[in-house]
Design an enzyme around this catalytic site. Structure first.
Site, mmCIF file in Angstrom:
data_model
loop_
_atom_site.group_PDB
_atom_site.id
_atom_site.type_symbol
_atom_site.label_atom_id
_atom_site.label_comp_id
_atom_site.label_asym_id
_atom_site.label_seq_id
_atom_site.Cartn_x
_atom_site.Cartn_y
_atom_site.Cartn_z
ATOM 1 N N GLU A 135 57.169 -35.156 -35.360
ATOM 2 C CA GLU A 135 58.477 -35.811 -35.281
ATOM 3 C C GLU A 135 58.909 -36.455 -36.593
ATOM 4 O O GLU A 135 60.085 -36.407 -36.967
ATOM 5 C CB GLU A 135 58.499 -36.861 -34.170
ATOM 6 C CG GLU A 135 58.821 -36.302 -32.793
ATOM 7 C CD GLU A 135 57.720 -35.441 -32.220
ATOM 8 O OE1 GLU A 135 56.579 -35.530 -32.714
ATOM 9 O OE2 GLU A 135 57.985 -34.668 -31.292
ATOM 10 N N PHE A 151 63.974 -35.900 -26.871
ATOM 11 C CA PHE A 151 64.197 -37.138 -26.127
ATOM 12 C C PHE A 151 64.347 -38.268 -27.141
ATOM 13 O O PHE A 151 63.641 -38.271 -28.150
ATOM 14 C CB PHE A 151 62.986 -37.468 -25.240
ATOM 15 C CG PHE A 151 62.800 -36.575 -24.050
ATOM 16 C CD1 PHE A 151 63.412 -36.873 -22.844
ATOM 17 C CD2 PHE A 151 62.015 -35.437 -24.129
ATOM 18 C CE1 PHE A 151 63.238 -36.050 -21.743
ATOM 19 C CE2 PHE A 151 61.845 -34.607 -23.023
ATOM 20 C CZ PHE A 151 62.459 -34.914 -21.827
ATOM 21 N N ASP A 179 63.170 -40.983 -26.766
ATOM 22 C CA ASP A 179 61.851 -41.608 -26.741
ATOM 23 C C ASP A 179 60.949 -41.032 -27.831
ATOM 24 O O ASP A 179 60.177 -41.756 -28.452
ATOM 25 C CB ASP A 179 61.190 -41.381 -25.379
ATOM 26 C CG ASP A 179 62.152 -41.592 -24.227
ATOM 27 O OD1 ASP A 179 62.033 -42.579 -23.520
ATOM 28 O OD2 ASP A 179 63.056 -40.743 -24.039
ATOM 29 N N MET A 210 61.494 -42.101 -31.381
ATOM 30 C CA MET A 210 60.880 -43.365 -31.800
ATOM 31 C C MET A 210 59.689 -43.124 -32.714
ATOM 32 O O MET A 210 59.202 -44.050 -33.345
ATOM 33 C CB MET A 210 60.475 -44.183 -30.576
ATOM 34 C CG MET A 210 61.689 -44.675 -29.810
ATOM 35 S SD MET A 210 61.257 -45.676 -28.379
ATOM 36 C CE MET A 210 62.901 -45.802 -27.617
ATOM 37 N N GLU A 270 61.169 -28.599 -31.937
ATOM 38 C CA GLU A 270 60.130 -27.913 -31.175
ATOM 39 C C GLU A 270 60.745 -27.014 -30.107
ATOM 40 O O GLU A 270 61.682 -27.436 -29.413
ATOM 41 C CB GLU A 270 59.210 -28.953 -30.498
ATOM 42 C CG GLU A 270 58.483 -29.834 -31.506
ATOM 43 C CD GLU A 270 58.174 -31.230 -30.969
ATOM 44 O OE1 GLU A 270 58.225 -31.431 -29.744
ATOM 45 O OE2 GLU A 270 57.917 -32.115 -31.787
ATOM 46 N N HIS A 302 60.268 -41.299 -21.065
ATOM 47 C CA HIS A 302 61.181 -40.159 -21.216
ATOM 48 C C HIS A 302 62.594 -40.481 -20.729
ATOM 49 O O HIS A 302 63.389 -39.568 -20.509
ATOM 50 C CB HIS A 302 60.673 -38.937 -20.435
ATOM 51 C CG HIS A 302 59.473 -38.278 -21.015
ATOM 52 N ND1 HIS A 302 58.224 -38.841 -20.986
ATOM 53 C CD2 HIS A 302 59.314 -37.089 -21.657
ATOM 54 C CE1 HIS A 302 57.343 -38.026 -21.565
ATOM 55 N NE2 HIS A 302 57.972 -36.963 -21.975
#
Ligand SMILES: Cc1ncc(C[n+]2csc(CCOP(=O)(O)OP(=O)(O)O)c2C)c(N)n1
Ligand SMILES: Cc1ncc(C[n+]2csc(CCOP(=O)(O)OP(=O)(O)O)c2C)c(N)n1
Ligand SMILES: [Mg+2]
Ligand SMILES: [Mg+2]
Lengths: 321, 335, 321, 335
Positions: C60, C83, C85, C88, C29, C129
Site C-alpha cells: 500500500e 478500502f 481502511d 491507512m 491490487e 473494512h
C-alpha cells in the site's frame, strides 16, 4: 515546588511511572544516547536498561505495531514517534489495530499503550514536521487523545496516560518543550484524563483551547481585560474525551463561545466543540484555527499561519459587539 | 513420508492431528455453505487445502504460546485451540460468539489459548507479533510467538520491517509463510521479485526453511525442531510452507482464473487424503477413520444448527468494550 | 439515458478518461482479472494493457507513493486502495507527500493523482473494512475530497477528479456499488468539483449530507413530507471544497440546519459545516452521525450504528418543535 | 585510485567534479555557520564528508534524469545541478529561494534539473522514485531515476517495498544507499539485521555493489557502468557507497557519541583531500587548486551575504500553491 521545563516534566513523569511499574517501557528511535527529541528520555536508558528504553530501527510501522503487540501480551509500552508527522507512517497500526483490538475481539483484549507524537509549530521545521492532526484521532473510536499545555500537565497527564488501560495518543506541543513551570514533585498523583482546567475565570465569553494555544488565549484574555472584557479561558487538556460539562457550564454562563486551536480550522476539533455548544445551548459560537495550508518554512509565512493573541482578542470583540 | 518424522511412530498423535484437520475442513465447508445460504455475511476466507500447516505448526506449541494470524484465520484458530462452536456463533453474529458478534470471520480471536486474533489488514499481524515477543522477553517468560503470513503479504513493508526487528532483538518469533502461490486473484510469482521469502529472510540473517506444507509430517517435524530452537534462544526463524488454495479467495469467489490442470494436480497433493492414506498404512483402520469423520461432521453440523438458531445480540452491545476513558454512551431505546 | 450501477458508472467514467488521455493510468491490487472490488476496472486491462491498468504487489505504501512519483514525473495515476481502511497504510505518502509536494517545493510540482479509497458500511465487513475517514482528508491542506452519491455523480465526479491537477481523495461508498441510476452516455462532461446538488427542495429545514447518507436523508424527507414538513436535502458531493454558498443560501432560507453523515459524529466533517453555519447565520444547527464506536459485525450491532431515516426525521421534528 | 576509472585520463573532468565537491563543502560549512548564527532556522543536515558520492553519481546523469532525495539533500541537489544561490536563499527563507521560502532545507527541489526534492520523511522518496520510473516507462522516455537512501532508512518498510516493486516491473531505478554507518545518534549496525543492504537487494534479484563512496573515481566508474546498464534496460540496481558523516546529524548536534579514533580515521579517508591529492599527482598544480577553492568560497560567501540581505517573502505567499480546487483565500491585512 520545583521549576522545570515541559520536557523535563515529561521525563519526570515517565521516570516515576517506570520506577513504579516494571511493565512500563518505551521504544523509539534515538531514545538512549539522544534521550529523545527534547530530552524527554534523558538518562533513562542508563537507569532502566536497554530493554526498557529500547533504541529501534527507523521502522515506524513496527514501532507502533510492536507496541500494540506488546500491550496485547501483557506489558505497557510507550511508542515514541518523535513527530506526529512521522506517526502518519503508522496509522494502520494505531487506528486499525490499537484502537480496535478490544472491540473487534469482543473485549478479550486490552491495549494499554501510549503513542507519543508531538504536534505543532516549532519554528522553521515546515510542512512535514509541524502538523497538528489531533482531530483525526479524536474522530477515531477507541482512542484517548491528550494534549498537555504546561509542565505540570505534561507530567500529570503522561502519568495518567501510562496508567490508562486504553490506547492513548499523547501529543506534546513541540513549541512548549522549553516552557518553564512549577511542578510539585511530592505530589505523585496523575492528573485525571477527561478533565479540563479553567486557566482564567471570566464572565463575558468562554474561550476553549488546548496545547500551545492555551497560552496564547490567556494572553488574549489579558489584552481583553485591558479593554474591560472578561474572558474565561478553558484548557481542555484531554481532547477526547473532552470535558463537556466544563465547557457547557462556562458557555451557558458567559453566553458566548470561541474555540481556538493551532491545527487547521477546516475539519479541526474546534468544529466539534463549537457545533456541540451551538446545538446544545444555542449561544453564538466561533472558531479560530489555522488556514487550510501546509505549515510553511520562512518566518513571515509561518507567522502568517499562526493564531496570535490580537487576532483572538479581535474576534472576541466582534462577537461581543 | 520422510522417515525423519517423529510422528511416524505415534499413530495416536497423528489421529489427534488428523481430527483437528477434519474439524477445520468441516468448519470451512460449513462456513462456506452458510455464507452461500446468506446465513453468514461479510467475508469468509476458507483454509481448505492448507489444514496440515496450521495443525502441524500448532501441535508443537504450548497453550500459552502466542499466535497472530491474517484474514484466513479460521484454521489457525482451531489449530491453536479456539472453540469451533464459539467461532461458528461468531460467524453467524450471534450471542456466544468469540467476539460477541462484534468481529466476525476476520476478527476471530481466543486470547485464552494465545490466539491474538485474525486480522483484516494484511501484514499488520507481523509487527504485532514482534512486539508480543518483546513483552515475553520483558516478562522473562519462555513463550514464543508464531505469525502466519501469506505469500502475498510478504510484499508489505511492515512484514519486512518485522523481519529485521525480530532479528535485531533476537526475538522468539516463528514466521510461517503459507505459500499457496496466489493472493486474491493475483499469481504472487508475478509481483514478487527475487527467489522468494526464504532468500529474503536469510538476507536478514533469519534461518529459513522451505517445506511441503501439505505434508503433515514434514510440517510437524520441522516445527518441532524449529520451535525447540527458538525456545532455546535461537532468535527468529522462518518456515515457508508450500501449499495450494483449493477454493476461491473468499467464499463467493469461483476462482475462474485458476488453471484447471494446476488445480487437479493440487488436489492430488492435498493434505487430508495424504494424511488419511498414512493412517491407513499405519494401522488405523478405515472404519475408525470413517467414524471420526462422521463424528466431526456431526459436531460441526451441530454448531451450525445451534448458531443458526442462537439469539442475536442486543444492539446495546455495540456500545460496549470500546474504551473506558470516554466510553460511548448507549443512546438507548429511543434510537 | 442508460441505466447502470454506481460501480458501472465509475468504470464508464474511467474508461472515457483513459481513452481521452493516454497519460491516465491506474495501479492497485487485483485490477486486471478481478476488475477491482466491484468491477470498477472490468476489462480495462484488456482494453488498455497491463502498463495502464497495473496489477501490483500488496504494498500500500508504494501504491500511493508510486502514484505521487508518477504524477510528479508527468502522468496522471489513479491509486486504487480498495478500502479507505487499507489506505491507512499509506497516509504518509498521501498526506506528507501528495498533499504537500506542490507547496513545499514552492509551486514547482503538481500532483495530478486520484487516490480511490471507498468508505462506508457494506454489511458485515466490520471494524477494519467499514470506516469513513473523509474528515481526516478534508482537514488536510492540499487535498480535494470527493464523495459521490449516485451513478451519474460517480461517473461525472470521477472524470473531474481525473482531470484535476490537485491530488483528489475519491471516496465511493461501498454500500452504493449496486445502486442503479440513469447515466447520460452522450454527455461526456465532468461534474464540476466543489458544487453541491439540491436533491430535494424544501422550506422548513436544510439537511446536508453526502455519499450513501444522501439517500437516507431523502427518505427522511419523504417521511417528513407526510407530516407536512418540507425538508431541503443538499448533497455536498465534494466534501472539500464544500459548497458553502449552496448550504448558506439554503440554511438562511429555511432557518435551520441538520448535517447527517455515516462517519462517526465526534470529529466528523459535520462539525465543520454545522459550526460554520452557526457562526455565519446564527441559525439552530444539529448533527447526526455514527456513535464513536468501531463498526461492529453482527446485524443488530451494525444496525445500531446506522443513522436511519426515522432517526433523521425525529431529529428534524425536535428541531422544529 | 583504481586504474579502471575512466576519469584517470581526464583531469579536466576531475577538476570540474572537484569544483562541485568544493561547492557542496563550502555550501554546507556556510549553512552550518548561518544556522549557528541564528540566520537559518529549522533543520540543517550537512553532507560534509560525503561529497564524492553525490558528485560521482550525478556526473553520470543527464539533466533530464530524475533524482529523489532525503533529509540530507543539499549535496544531492547541487550535484544534480540545482542553483546554490537559490538554495541559500531558501535556507534563509527569502524571496528567490528554490521554494519561495515555503520549504527550507528539508524541501530543496529543482524540477528544472530533475531534482524532485529532498524529503523530511525517511524513505518516502523511495516509493516516489519507483512511480516516477513508471511514468518514464509510460511516456516511452529513456530517462532514469536515482534514489538516495541512508543506511538508517533501509529499515523502513516503504524502501523494502520499493525494492520489490522496482524489480517486479524492471524499472530504470538506481538506488544509492549512502552508508555513513550512523542514523542520527544510532549506530546502524546495531539495528540492522543480516549482512546489510547489498545482500537484501540481491534477495529481491537486484544487482548490488558496495564501493568506497569517498573514492570519487570508484563512484564515477561504477555509476558510469551501472547507469548505462539501467538505461539499456537492466532493471533496477543498487550501489552501496560506504562513507562517514563527518559532522553531527544536524548542524546543532555536537556528535559527542562519536568515537574520536573512528572520526580521526574517517578524516583520513575523506573525499576532498583524496581528490585533491589525485589532482596534484595528475598535473593540476597547487595554485590552480587554491584559486579554485578561493573562487568557490567567494561564490558561496556571496550567496550568504545576498541571502542575509534579501527580502522576506510577503505573508500572503503562505496562501499560494496549496491547491487550485478549494484554494485557500488570503485572509488579508486584517489578520
Ligand atoms: C493491507 C491490505 N491490503 C489488501 C488487502 C486485501 N486482501 C485481503 S486478502 C488479500 C490477498 C492475500 O494473499 P496472501 O497473503 O497470499 O494470503 P492468502 O489469501 O493466499 O492466504 C488481499 C489483497 C488487505 N486485507 N489488507
Ligand atoms: C519516517 C521518519 N522517521 C524518522 C525521522 C527522523 N530522522 C531524520 S534523519 C534520521 C536518521 C537517518 O539516518 P540515515 O538514513 O542513515 O541517513 P543519514 O542521516 O545518515 O544521512 C532520522 C531518524 C524521519 N525524518 N522520518
Ligand atoms: Mg497466498
Ligand atoms: Mg546514515
Amino acid at each position: 515546588m520545583t521549576e522545570m521545563t515541559y520536557a523535563q516534566a515529561a521525563r519526570l513523569g515517565l521516570q516515576e511511572e517506570m520506577a513504579r511499574d516494571p511493565k512500563v517501557w518505551a521504544l523509539g528511535e534515538d531514545l538512549g544516547y539522544e534521550g529523545g527529541m527534547a530530552g524527554q528520555y534523558n538518562d533513562l536508558q542508563a537507569e532502566f536498561g536497554p530493554d526498557r528504553i529500547v533504541d529501534t530501527p527507523i521502522s515506524e510501522s513496527t514501532i507502533m505495531g510492536a507496541a500494540v503487540g506488546a500491550a496485547l501480551a501483557g506489558t505497557r509500552p510507550i511508542a515514541e514517534m518523535r513527530f506526529s508527522d512521522f506517526a502518519m507512517c503508522s496509522v494502520s497500526e494505531l487506528v486499525n489495530q490499537a484502537a480496535k483490538a478490544r472491540y473487534m475481539f469482543g473485549g478479550q483484549a486490552r491495549v494499554p499503550m501510549v503513542a507519543r507524537m508531538p504536534i505543532g509549530i516549532r519554528g522553521g521545521i515546515a510542512a512535514q514536521h509541524s502538523q497538528s492532526p489531533e482531530a483525526w484521532y479524536a474522530h477515531t473510536p477507541g482512542l484517548v487523545v491528550v494534549t498537555p499545555s504546561t509542565p505540570a500537565n505534561n507530567r500529570g497527564l503522561l502519568k495518567a496516560s501510562i496508567r490508562c488501560d486504553d490506547p492513548v495518543v499523547y501529543m506534546e506541543h513541540k513549541g512548549l518543550w522549553g516552557m518553564l513551570g512549577e511542578v510539585d514533585e511530592n505530589d505523585q498523583e496523575p492528573i485525571p484524563l477527561g478533565v479540563a482546567a479553567t486557566v482564567r475565570a471570566g464572565s463575558d465569553i468562554t474561550i476553549v483551547s488546548w496545547a500551545a494555544q492555551v497560552g496564547v488565549a490567556a494572553e488574549a484574555a489579558d489584552v481583553l481585560a485591558a479593554d474591560g472584557i472578561s474572558a474565561e479561558v478553558i484548557d481542555l487538556r484531554t481532547l477526547y474525551p473532552w470535558d463537556r460539562d466544563a465547557v457547557m457550564n462556562s458557555a451557558a454562563r458567559t453566553g458566548k463561545l470561541l474555540v481556538v486551536h493551532e491545527a487547521v480550522r477546516v475539519g479541526g476539533f474546534g468544529g466539534e466543540v463549537a457545533a456541540e455548544v451551538a446545538e446544545t445551548l444555542g449561544v453564538p459560537v466561533a472558531r479560530l484555527g489555522g488556514e487550510r495550508i501546509p505549515i510553511p518554512f520562512s518566518i513571515p509565512l509561518e507567522e502568517a499561519y499562526k493564531i496570535k493573541a490580537d487576532r483572538i482578542a479581535g474576534r472576541v470583540k466582534e462577537m461581543l459587539a | 513420508m520422510p522417515v525423519s518424522s517423529n510422528l511416524a511412530n505415534e499413530p495416536a498423535r497423528v489421529v489427534e492431528m488428523f481430527r483437528k484437520m477434519l474439524v477445520i475442513r468441516a468448519f470451512e465447508e460449513a462456513a462456506g455453505e452458510a455464507f452461500h445460504a446468506g446465513q453468514v455475511r461479510g467475508s469468509v476466507h476458507q483454509y481448505i487445502g492448507e489444514e496440515s500447516i496450521a495443525v502441524g505448526i500448532c501441535a508443537n506449541l504450548r497453550d500459552d504460546d502466542l499466535l497472530t494470524s491474517n484474514h484466513r484465520g479460521h484454521g489457525h484458530s482451531i489449530a491453536k485451540g479456539a472453540d469451533p462452536r464459539a467461532m461458528m456463533l461468531e460467524l453467524f453474529g450471534r450471542v456466544g460468539g468469540t467476539s460477541d458478534g462484534k468481529g466476525g470471520s476476520m476478527h476471530i480471536a481466543d486470547f485464552s489459548v494465545g490466539m491474538l486474533g485474525a486480522n483484516g489488514v494484511i501484514a499488520d499481524g507481523c509487527t504485532i507479533s514482534v512486539g508480543a515477543a518483546q513483552s515475553i522477553r520483558l516478562l522473562k517468560q519462555d513463550r514464543i510467538v508464531v505469525n502466519f503470513i501469506g505469500d502475498g503479504g510478504i510484499n508489505r513493508g511492515p512484514f519486512m520491517e518485522a523481519l529485521n526487528w525480530a532479528k535485531v532483538y533476537e526475538l522468539p518469533v516463528l514466521f510461517v509463510c503459507e505459500n499457496n502461490q496466489i493472493a486474491a486473484t493475483t499469481t504472487t510469482r508475478l509481483v514478487t521479485a527475487g527467489e522468494g521469502i526464504a532468500k529474503r529472510a536469510e538476507s536478514f540473517g533469519i534461518p529459513a526453511i522451505t517445506i511441503d506444507g501439505n505434508d503433515l509430517f514434514e510440517v510437524d517435524s520441522t516445527t518441532a525442531r524449529v520451535v525447540a530452537e527458538i525456545r532455546n534462544g535461537s532468535g527468529p526463524q522462518l518456515i515457508q510452507a508450500m501449499t495450494y488454495r483449493l477454493r476461491g479467495h473468499f467464499a463467493h469467489d469461483p476462482a475462474g482464473y485458476r488453471d484447471p490442470k494446476e488445480l487437479e494436480e493440487a488436489l492430488g497433493r492435498e493434505p487430508m487424503a495424504r494424511t488419511e492414506a498414512w493412517l491407513l498404512k499405519n494401522g488405523v483402520d478405515a472404519d475408525e477413520i470413517a467414524a471420526l469423520k462422521a463424528e466431526v461432521d456431526g459436531e460441526i453440523a451441530g454448531y451450525v444448527d445451534e448458531a443458526a438458531n442462537a439469539a442475536w445480540p442486543d444492539g446495546a452491545l455495540a456500545f460496549t468494550d470500546v474504551q473506558d476513558v470516554g466510553a460511548p454512551e448507549f443512546p438507548g431505546e429511543s434510537r
